[in-house]
Design a protein around this motif. Structure first.
Motif, mmCIF file in Angstrom:
data_model
loop_
_atom_site.group_PDB
_atom_site.id
_atom_site.type_symbol
_atom_site.label_atom_id
_atom_site.label_comp_id
_atom_site.label_asym_id
_atom_site.label_seq_id
_atom_site.Cartn_x
_atom_site.Cartn_y
_atom_site.Cartn_z
ATOM 1 N N LYS A 1 0.842 -1.214 0.000
ATOM 2 C CA LYS A 1 0.000 0.000 0.000
ATOM 3 C C LYS A 1 0.872 1.259 0.000
ATOM 4 O O LYS A 1 0.630 2.206 -0.759
ATOM 5 C CB LYS A 1 -0.921 -0.029 1.233
ATOM 6 C CG LYS A 1 -2.004 1.027 1.195
ATOM 7 C CD LYS A 1 -3.001 0.848 2.317
ATOM 8 C CE LYS A 1 -4.068 1.930 2.227
ATOM 9 N NZ LYS A 1 -5.052 1.805 3.297
ATOM 10 N N ASP A 2 1.908 1.269 0.863
ATOM 11 C CA ASP A 2 2.828 2.420 0.900
ATOM 12 C C ASP A 2 3.577 2.561 -0.422
ATOM 13 O O ASP A 2 3.801 3.672 -0.912
ATOM 14 C CB ASP A 2 3.843 2.250 2.043
ATOM 15 C CG ASP A 2 3.191 2.368 3.415
ATOM 16 O OD1 ASP A 2 2.076 2.928 3.489
ATOM 17 O OD2 ASP A 2 3.782 1.885 4.395
ATOM 18 N N PHE A 3 3.958 1.396 -0.993
ATOM 19 C CA PHE A 3 4.698 1.412 -2.261
ATOM 20 C C PHE A 3 3.822 2.008 -3.371
ATOM 21 O O PHE A 3 4.262 2.869 -4.133
ATOM 22 C CB PHE A 3 5.141 -0.015 -2.598
ATOM 23 C CG PHE A 3 6.038 -0.126 -3.806
ATOM 24 C CD1 PHE A 3 7.171 0.665 -3.937
ATOM 25 C CD2 PHE A 3 5.759 -1.039 -4.815
ATOM 26 C CE1 PHE A 3 8.009 0.558 -5.048
ATOM 27 C CE2 PHE A 3 6.590 -1.167 -5.925
ATOM 28 C CZ PHE A 3 7.713 -0.364 -6.038
ATOM 29 N N ARG A 4 2.560 1.572 -3.420
ATOM 30 C CA ARG A 4 1.650 2.111 -4.442
ATOM 31 C C ARG A 4 1.417 3.605 -4.244
ATOM 32 O O ARG A 4 1.266 4.355 -5.211
ATOM 33 C CB ARG A 4 0.310 1.355 -4.426
ATOM 34 C CG ARG A 4 0.414 -0.090 -4.910
ATOM 35 C CD ARG A 4 -0.973 -0.680 -5.174
ATOM 36 N NE ARG A 4 -1.842 -0.595 -4.020
ATOM 37 C CZ ARG A 4 -1.979 -1.532 -3.088
ATOM 38 N NH1 ARG A 4 -1.291 -2.669 -3.176
ATOM 39 N NH2 ARG A 4 -2.793 -1.350 -2.072
ATOM 40 N N VAL B 1 2.081 -10.880 -4.690
ATOM 41 C CA VAL B 1 1.735 -11.082 -6.099
ATOM 42 C C VAL B 1 1.891 -9.771 -6.866
ATOM 43 O O VAL B 1 1.409 -8.731 -6.416
ATOM 44 C CB VAL B 1 0.274 -11.585 -6.226
ATOM 45 C CG1 VAL B 1 -0.160 -11.620 -7.694
ATOM 46 C CG2 VAL B 1 0.103 -12.960 -5.588
ATOM 47 N N GLN B 2 2.611 -9.824 -7.994
ATOM 48 C CA GLN B 2 2.647 -8.685 -8.904
ATOM 49 C C GLN B 2 1.863 -9.069 -10.166
ATOM 50 O O GLN B 2 1.794 -10.243 -10.520
ATOM 51 C CB GLN B 2 4.092 -8.314 -9.254
ATOM 52 C CG GLN B 2 4.886 -7.866 -8.016
ATOM 53 C CD GLN B 2 6.103 -7.003 -8.344
ATOM 54 O OE1 GLN B 2 6.253 -6.516 -9.458
ATOM 55 N NE2 GLN B 2 6.959 -6.808 -7.347
ATOM 56 N N THR C 1 -3.079 5.012 -11.604
ATOM 57 C CA THR C 1 -1.953 5.766 -11.030
ATOM 58 C C THR C 1 -0.945 4.892 -10.277
ATOM 59 O O THR C 1 0.126 5.379 -9.913
ATOM 60 C CB THR C 1 -2.465 6.815 -10.012
ATOM 61 O OG1 THR C 1 -3.082 6.119 -8.898
ATOM 62 C CG2 THR C 1 -3.493 7.755 -10.633
ATOM 63 N N THR C 2 -1.276 3.615 -10.042
ATOM 64 C CA THR C 2 -0.458 2.820 -9.113
ATOM 65 C C THR C 2 0.537 1.887 -9.807
ATOM 66 O O THR C 2 1.091 0.985 -9.187
ATOM 67 C CB THR C 2 -1.373 1.986 -8.180
ATOM 68 O OG1 THR C 2 -2.331 1.306 -8.980
ATOM 69 C CG2 THR C 2 -2.071 2.874 -7.175
ATOM 70 N N ILE C 3 0.762 2.092 -11.092
ATOM 71 C CA ILE C 3 1.786 1.343 -11.825
ATOM 72 C C ILE C 3 2.849 2.357 -12.254
ATOM 73 O O ILE C 3 2.507 3.466 -12.692
ATOM 74 C CB ILE C 3 1.141 0.605 -13.031
ATOM 75 C CG1 ILE C 3 0.320 -0.599 -12.501
ATOM 76 C CG2 ILE C 3 2.195 0.155 -14.043
ATOM 77 C CD1 ILE C 3 -0.397 -1.414 -13.559
ATOM 78 N N PRO C 4 4.141 2.035 -12.120
ATOM 79 C CA PRO C 4 5.185 3.046 -12.361
ATOM 80 C C PRO C 4 5.215 3.591 -13.793
ATOM 81 O O PRO C 4 5.451 4.772 -14.002
ATOM 82 C CB PRO C 4 6.487 2.314 -12.037
ATOM 83 C CG PRO C 4 6.096 1.192 -11.131
ATOM 84 C CD PRO C 4 4.722 0.783 -11.572
ATOM 85 N N VAL D 1 1.692 -3.933 -7.962
ATOM 86 C CA VAL D 1 2.067 -4.697 -6.768
ATOM 87 C C VAL D 1 0.848 -4.802 -5.853
ATOM 88 O O VAL D 1 0.319 -3.786 -5.393
ATOM 89 C CB VAL D 1 3.245 -4.029 -6.035
ATOM 90 C CG1 VAL D 1 3.592 -4.812 -4.778
ATOM 91 C CG2 VAL D 1 4.451 -3.932 -6.956
ATOM 92 N N SER D 2 0.411 -6.052 -5.622
ATOM 93 C CA SER D 2 -0.853 -6.276 -4.902
ATOM 94 C C SER D 2 -0.640 -6.453 -3.408
ATOM 95 O O SER D 2 0.496 -6.518 -2.923
ATOM 96 C CB SER D 2 -1.528 -7.540 -5.453
ATOM 97 O OG SER D 2 -0.937 -8.686 -4.862
ATOM 98 N N ASP D 3 -1.754 -6.556 -2.686
ATOM 99 C CA ASP D 3 -1.701 -6.798 -1.234
ATOM 100 C C ASP D 3 -1.752 -8.291 -0.906
ATOM 101 O O ASP D 3 -1.820 -8.672 0.263
ATOM 102 C CB ASP D 3 -2.916 -6.133 -0.547
ATOM 103 C CG ASP D 3 -2.777 -4.614 -0.546
ATOM 104 O OD1 ASP D 3 -1.640 -4.126 -0.691
ATOM 105 O OD2 ASP D 3 -3.817 -3.947 -0.395
ATOM 106 N N ILE D 4 -1.752 -9.151 -1.928
ATOM 107 C CA ILE D 4 -1.944 -10.584 -1.685
ATOM 108 C C ILE D 4 -0.606 -11.306 -1.732
ATOM 109 O O ILE D 4 0.183 -11.123 -2.660
ATOM 110 C CB ILE D 4 -2.917 -11.152 -2.743
ATOM 111 C CG1 ILE D 4 -4.294 -10.517 -2.500
ATOM 112 C CG2 ILE D 4 -2.980 -12.679 -2.657
ATOM 113 C CD1 ILE D 4 -5.404 -11.164 -3.230
#
Lengths: 256, 256
Positions: A4-7, A27-28, A77-80, A246-249
């Motif tokens: 979550k922080d990374f995203r 999981v990515q 917005t959450t993918i680089p 990058v997921s939370d799973i």
């Protein structure tokens, strides 16, 4: 750092690099964005070609926010880095696709090989491209995809040299990761799937194959991008290679 | 014919042949009979060498009657042919071991490859030795067994030629049959496990390996008999090769 922080860093424009090595264990996912008129065909295409196209979550139309892989993350917005495609050609790389968003878009998040590479290394199976910090070797093949609507083409595979005594373990372990391309599609004998020279990969970097190793071939996440090129859709968006959602799973949790 | 009826025929002396092809779908088991003073060591030997020696049921001392693989079958009469061993050498083949029975004997029933061969064929993976109705090719190797007490030696493997496109499936399928030797121990490159010529098996019959096939090696049920020879016990009994105990348990049910 939590996913979550990374995203959040990515959304703020503070991280624009490949995501390999970040938030290990989670999981990515690869991304494909299409107009909803293609969504049913692409979904079915993923389902019947599940080794190269392991569909984990479908988002939209009407929203760009995840509900399964992460709680309410905005895929825009959450993918680089993203690639924007027109008429089957990549025309632009961007860090945010909010300006392209419309309510007719369908978002497909697909599994990637990072999940099973972690499992292989945990089992003591060394991966040369990881040890050498280079990209995995990938090849076009003559293995046909099952066509659906405009989507068709041939499978792209990744190759990892595996010791003859560990090939069987590598097959069993990755067979337990259906969201990460699953078990290999071919073992040894590259010429049988249309690969003439392992030293010249079509994508990524070549690696040495030692005397006690066999080249083992897995379905590769580049496959859906190739199918998109073949389909020559007027418009599509994907992640940029290596820059994943990058997921939370946790890999270990998925499917258990 | 049900396994119970088949075993009744065997006990009555009406059937003395190999059991392959009879009561298809049911688990068949190899037999090792030892004095109880060796039982703990042999049990541990099976447990830590579980691929070649998949122990399914231990019977006795004090009884020769099964309780798990079949309800109250007498192991002394329900196998078509037995081998009697003294000082590590096979000295006699008999159809009934009741006259040898004593209350200090421990009976070990071990899984065999028939279980996974059925699963492979069900998945469309052809087995040449089955198609040609010959014995599977088996080889001595340099793969050491983990020693326990008097039991030691090297693994014996069986080899099946598998299409390069099906090797991965063959590994995953047999990996799901832990009572039938499990996943392969080696894929390709026979020279790395001490096999110099695939055309000259140490046991069984040679088979052709076609251009699109890879030799795949599984742990073999001949291994425990070799370990018995090495151990040079004063007395032991085994089944005769190919003449197995036919159980009441379906391959499909086991472990599920």
């Amino acid at each position: 750092m939590t996913p979550k922080d990374f995203r959040a860093q990515i959304s703020a424009g503070e991280f624009t690099n490949p995501t390999a090595g970040y938030c290990n264990g989670y999981v990515q996912a690869n991304l494909v964005v299409l107009d909803k008129k293609y969504a049913e065909d692409f979904k079915k295409f993923c389902e019947i070609n599940s080794k190269p196209c392991p569909l984990i979550e479908m988002v939209g139309p009407g929203t760009s926010h995840t509900s399964f892989l992460a709680d309410n993350a905005d895929i825009c917005t959450t993918i680089p880095r993203y690639h924007v495609w027109e008429e089957g050609k990549m025309i632009k790389e961007v860090n945010d696709i909010t300006s392209y968003y419309n309510k007719d878009m369908s978002f497909f998040l697909l599994g990637c090989s990072f999940s099973f590479e972690e499992s292989l290394m945990d089992a003591g199976i060394a991966l040369r491209h990881v040890d050498q910090k280079i990209n995995v070797a990938m090849y076009d093949t003559n293995i046909p995809l099952k066509p659906v609507g405009p989507f068709h083409g041939y499978m792209v595979v990744s190759m990892r040299p595996i010791k003859a005594s560990q090939v069987s373990d590598a097959c069993c372990i990755t067979g337990n990761s259906p969201i990460a391309h699953g078990a290999p599609v071919h073992v040894g004998m590259p010429e049988l799937i249309g690969i003439s020279d392992l030293a010249k990969p079509d994508y990524g970097d070549a690696v040495e194959i030692k005397d006690d190793e066999i080249p083992v071939f897995w379905a590769c996440g580049v496959t859906p991008q190739n199918a998109l090129q073949q389909a020559k859709l007027d418009f599509a968006i994907t992640h940029a290679p290596g820059c994943m959602f990058v997921s939370d799973i946790l890999n270990k949790e998925y499917g258990k």
